[in-house]
Scaffold this motif. Structure first.
Motif, PDB file in Angstrom:
ATOM      1  N   SER A  88     -64.306 -22.949  68.667  1.00 30.06           N
ATOM      2  CA  SER A  88     -63.616 -22.580  69.900  1.00 30.06           C
ATOM      3  C   SER A  88     -64.616 -22.374  71.031  1.00 30.06           C
ATOM      4  O   SER A  88     -64.391 -22.819  72.161  1.00 30.06           O
ATOM      5  N   ALA A 126     -44.460 -20.892  72.552  1.00 32.63           N
ATOM      6  CA  ALA A 126     -44.284 -20.495  71.156  1.00 32.63           C
ATOM      7  C   ALA A 126     -43.358 -21.465  70.437  1.00 32.63           C
ATOM      8  O   ALA A 126     -43.616 -21.884  69.305  1.00 32.63           O
ATOM      9  N   LEU A 177     -45.223 -24.673  69.782  1.00 36.20           N
ATOM     10  CA  LEU A 177     -46.185 -24.555  68.695  1.00 36.20           C
ATOM     11  C   LEU A 177     -45.464 -24.674  67.367  1.00 36.20           C
ATOM     12  O   LEU A 177     -45.878 -25.385  66.461  1.00 36.20           O
ATOM     13  N   ALA A 235     -50.645 -24.471  71.011  1.00 35.55           N
ATOM     14  CA  ALA A 235     -51.219 -23.266  70.407  1.00 35.55           C
ATOM     15  C   ALA A 235     -52.080 -22.526  71.418  1.00 35.55           C
ATOM     16  O   ALA A 235     -52.014 -21.300  71.542  1.00 35.55           O
ATOM     17  N   ARG A 236     -52.857 -23.267  72.136  1.00 39.35           N
ATOM     18  CA  ARG A 236     -53.707 -22.636  73.138  1.00 39.35           C
ATOM     19  C   ARG A 236     -52.846 -21.928  74.185  1.00 39.35           C
ATOM     20  O   ARG A 236     -53.133 -20.806  74.593  1.00 39.35           O
ATOM     21  N   ASN A 237     -51.781 -22.608  74.594  1.00 38.99           N
ATOM     22  CA  ASN A 237     -50.888 -22.015  75.587  1.00 38.99           C
ATOM     23  C   ASN A 237     -50.288 -20.724  75.079  1.00 38.99           C
ATOM     24  O   ASN A 237     -50.222 -19.730  75.800  1.00 38.99           O
ATOM     25  N   LEU A 238     -49.825 -20.756  73.854  1.00 40.61           N
ATOM     26  CA  LEU A 238     -49.200 -19.568  73.291  1.00 40.61           C
ATOM     27  C   LEU A 238     -50.173 -18.406  73.339  1.00 40.61           C
ATOM     28  O   LEU A 238     -49.842 -17.304  73.761  1.00 40.61           O
ATOM     29  N   ARG A 239     -51.370 -18.706  72.945  1.00 42.16           N
ATOM     30  CA  ARG A 239     -52.375 -17.649  72.886  1.00 42.16           C
ATOM     31  C   ARG A 239     -52.724 -17.154  74.286  1.00 42.16           C
ATOM     32  O   ARG A 239     -52.828 -15.967  74.545  1.00 42.16           O
ATOM     33  N   LYS A 240     -52.896 -18.103  75.198  1.00 38.48           N
ATOM     34  CA  LYS A 240     -53.381 -17.732  76.526  1.00 38.48           C
ATOM     35  C   LYS A 240     -52.277 -17.300  77.477  1.00 38.48           C
ATOM     36  O   LYS A 240     -52.559 -16.739  78.522  1.00 38.48           O
TER      37      LYS A 240
END
Lengths: 344, 344
Positions: A19, B51, B54, A51-56
């Motif tokens: 990452s 979400a 994902l 996934a990145r969007n969800l996290r960020k």
DNA sequence: ATGAAAGCGCTAACAT
DNA sequence: ATGTTAGCGCTTTCAT
């Protein structure tokens, strides 16, 4: 498809290190970085944006709400905005509102589903009062009209001033019975829109020139289309209304007007002069080429995206700002006659 | 911002039930559904699309790669595609390729980062051989050119046939020295593109009419722009090449040609007749109005989106398909002279 | 400089 | 008809 874990395994490091490499963060030894890059290449790894969007909590996409992309002015704008957004690594998703307020509101509430990091709204249907209530659940930039004191950043055209200049230009060319052709104007003086603002400029210019402000020369058409402009011009030509100049609210309308006058046997610019607003690409190539007001679309787009990016990065960052784009007056054959070339 | 868990808690149900309500799945008692809906309204809950993406492995967004939205033809297409995609609940993100192959390839590889569920590529720079190698890591639909036997679904224009009809129309109007104005054509006969296909139709029509195929009447310009068309027409008018008809590869080029002939003192249609291709909105309103080939953009867009949706839902679903759009020949003033109105 | 653990918010699969 | 469990792939936080 490979995940960051697969890459980590292949490179003999942790996912975190991968990452870090992916995001160009410091604290990665060159040797380690190289191992990771090799593994990425070997596995043909691509980040999973979802996934990145969800996290960020970001999507990397902004929404652009325009009446319709298939109109020269909005197409031009969209093109510039896509380019400007690209420079910030943002994708642009287009919502067509058909200039209806419910669709414009829907586009904004789309954003509340967090599909977009922010929205640029080329408002055409929203009233000022509604616009002022735009609760920014997501950063919003309004583009194209001057909505005074709204709660959001705003990129405006110099509507009044430029319209005044356009009308003055007609006066300078000898016109004395200048019509103004616009869309429906609300009775509520608070509802400023392109039509009312440009009318203000038009009236000011008549005043400046000492010409009578004849309300019968202010025509409202239903749509900002070529068809509506053509229809009006045919009717006007037939009625011999004595109009010797027309300031059209947009180039698109003006294109229709040129056509309608041709149908009605009026010569432009000899019998009547015509000026538009927007400096759409086509304007320079019409016969006669169309005089017009040329706002700087690229600057507008750039500013709108800059405003939006700033809000995305710092949602509570200071007071709403307003930027008024510069403009040029482009005199072409439709007001000057003669033999100059179509290009500017 | 409220999550699905918050809603579940507030409604006194599980997150799964909320999800079921959100997705209109069966097996939810009306009473339960109502409780959930109430809670959603109360908390002003919105799904977090990131979400969901994902989890589902879908993004709900398709990419549309076009040379530039700010060209009447692509704007028209983009508008129709956005509308068609909307009917499937898909957003459209636009990538501008500037007709360069590397950008077109980049747009496709963007998709490999899974930003898009699929991509519609209005290819203009890709060669046939490259297009044939489009490894579909993501569903791709190619739009606008006839790429025979490619590995992806394809929505095509009836380029050859329609061009033949357009040229025949010029012949029927009495033209005997008909020029063809197109973009640069590759020497490789495998590289079919709009220019070469339309040239084929043009040549066929000349053959049909028993007219000599004079290669000097086939002109290549560098760009599909109004400026390039105007430039060519001015040169041609000045050189008195004896051309009495011009088939232009697109309406945009034809608009420039009309302007250029006006500059050069040639009258359309009396001295020379002009026909285009695309039936862009503006064509009907030019003076003279522009005769043209009118492919059905809406049908093309609809089909392209349908193809893509099918592939997204069933990636390995059968052989690549091809759809050739219907077209009309629209005769207007630029080839027929006379007094008819500009609208069709 | 690198790693382990935890969790973003949702839904598929499997209970009950 | 509804609930439980698990995990999509990434990054933030906190260790080491």
């Amino acid at each position: 498809m490979a995940t960051i874990q697969d890459v980590a395994k292949a490179a003999g490091v942790s996912a975190m290190t991968v990452s870090n490499v992916l995001n160009d963060r410091p604290n990665v030894r060159p040797a380690t970085r190289q191992k990771v890059l090799d593994a990425i290449a070997r596995l043909d790894y691509r980040v999973n944006v979802a996934a990145r969007n969800l996290r960020k909590g970001r999507t990397g996409t902004i929404g652009l709400a325009v009446p319709e992309v298939n109109r020269p002015y909005y197409g031009r704008l969209a093109s510039a905005i896509i380019a400007a957004a690209g420079r910030h690594g943002l994708r642009v998703s287009i919502e067509q509102t058909d200039a209806r307020r419910e669709n414009e509101l829907a586009a904004l509430s789309q954003s509340r589903t967090r599909v977009y990091d922010g929205v640029i709204l080329a408002a055409a249907g929203l009233s000022t009062s509604e616009a002022q209530q735009l609760k920014a659940e997501v950063p919003v930039v309004v583009l194209g009209e001057r909505i005074f004191g709204g709660p959001v950043d705003h990129v405006a055209m110099p509507n009044v001033e430029a319209s005044r200049a356009a009308t003055r230009h007609l006066v300078d060319q000898g016109c004395r019975h200048i019509a103004f052709l616009c869309g429906a104007i609300s009775d509520n003086p608070e509802d400023v829109d392109v039509s009312s603002l440009r009318r203000t400029g038009y009236r000011q210019a008549l005043l400046d020139a000492g010409l009578p402000a004849d309300r019968r020369l202010e025509y409202e058409i239903t749509e900002f289309t070529m068809a509506a402009g053509a229809e009006w011009a045919r009717t006007t030509a037939a009625s011999r209304a004595g109009v010797d100049g027309v300031f059209c609210v947009t180039d698109t309308v003006a294109m229709g007007v040129l056509r309608g006058f041709a149908d009605g046997g009026l010569r432009v610019p000899q019998d009547v002069k015509v000026i538009g607003f927007d400096n759409v690409d086509e304007s320079a190539f019409l016969v006669p080429s169309l005089s017009t007001v040329a706002p700087d679309h690229d600057v507008m787009a750039e500013r709108a995206v800059d405003f939006l990016v700033r809000r995305i990065e710092e949602p509570s960052g200071g007071e709403p700002e307003e930027f008024v784009a510069p403009y040029d007056l482009v005199a072409r054959e439709s007001t000057t006659g003669g033999a100059q070339r179509g290009e500017r």
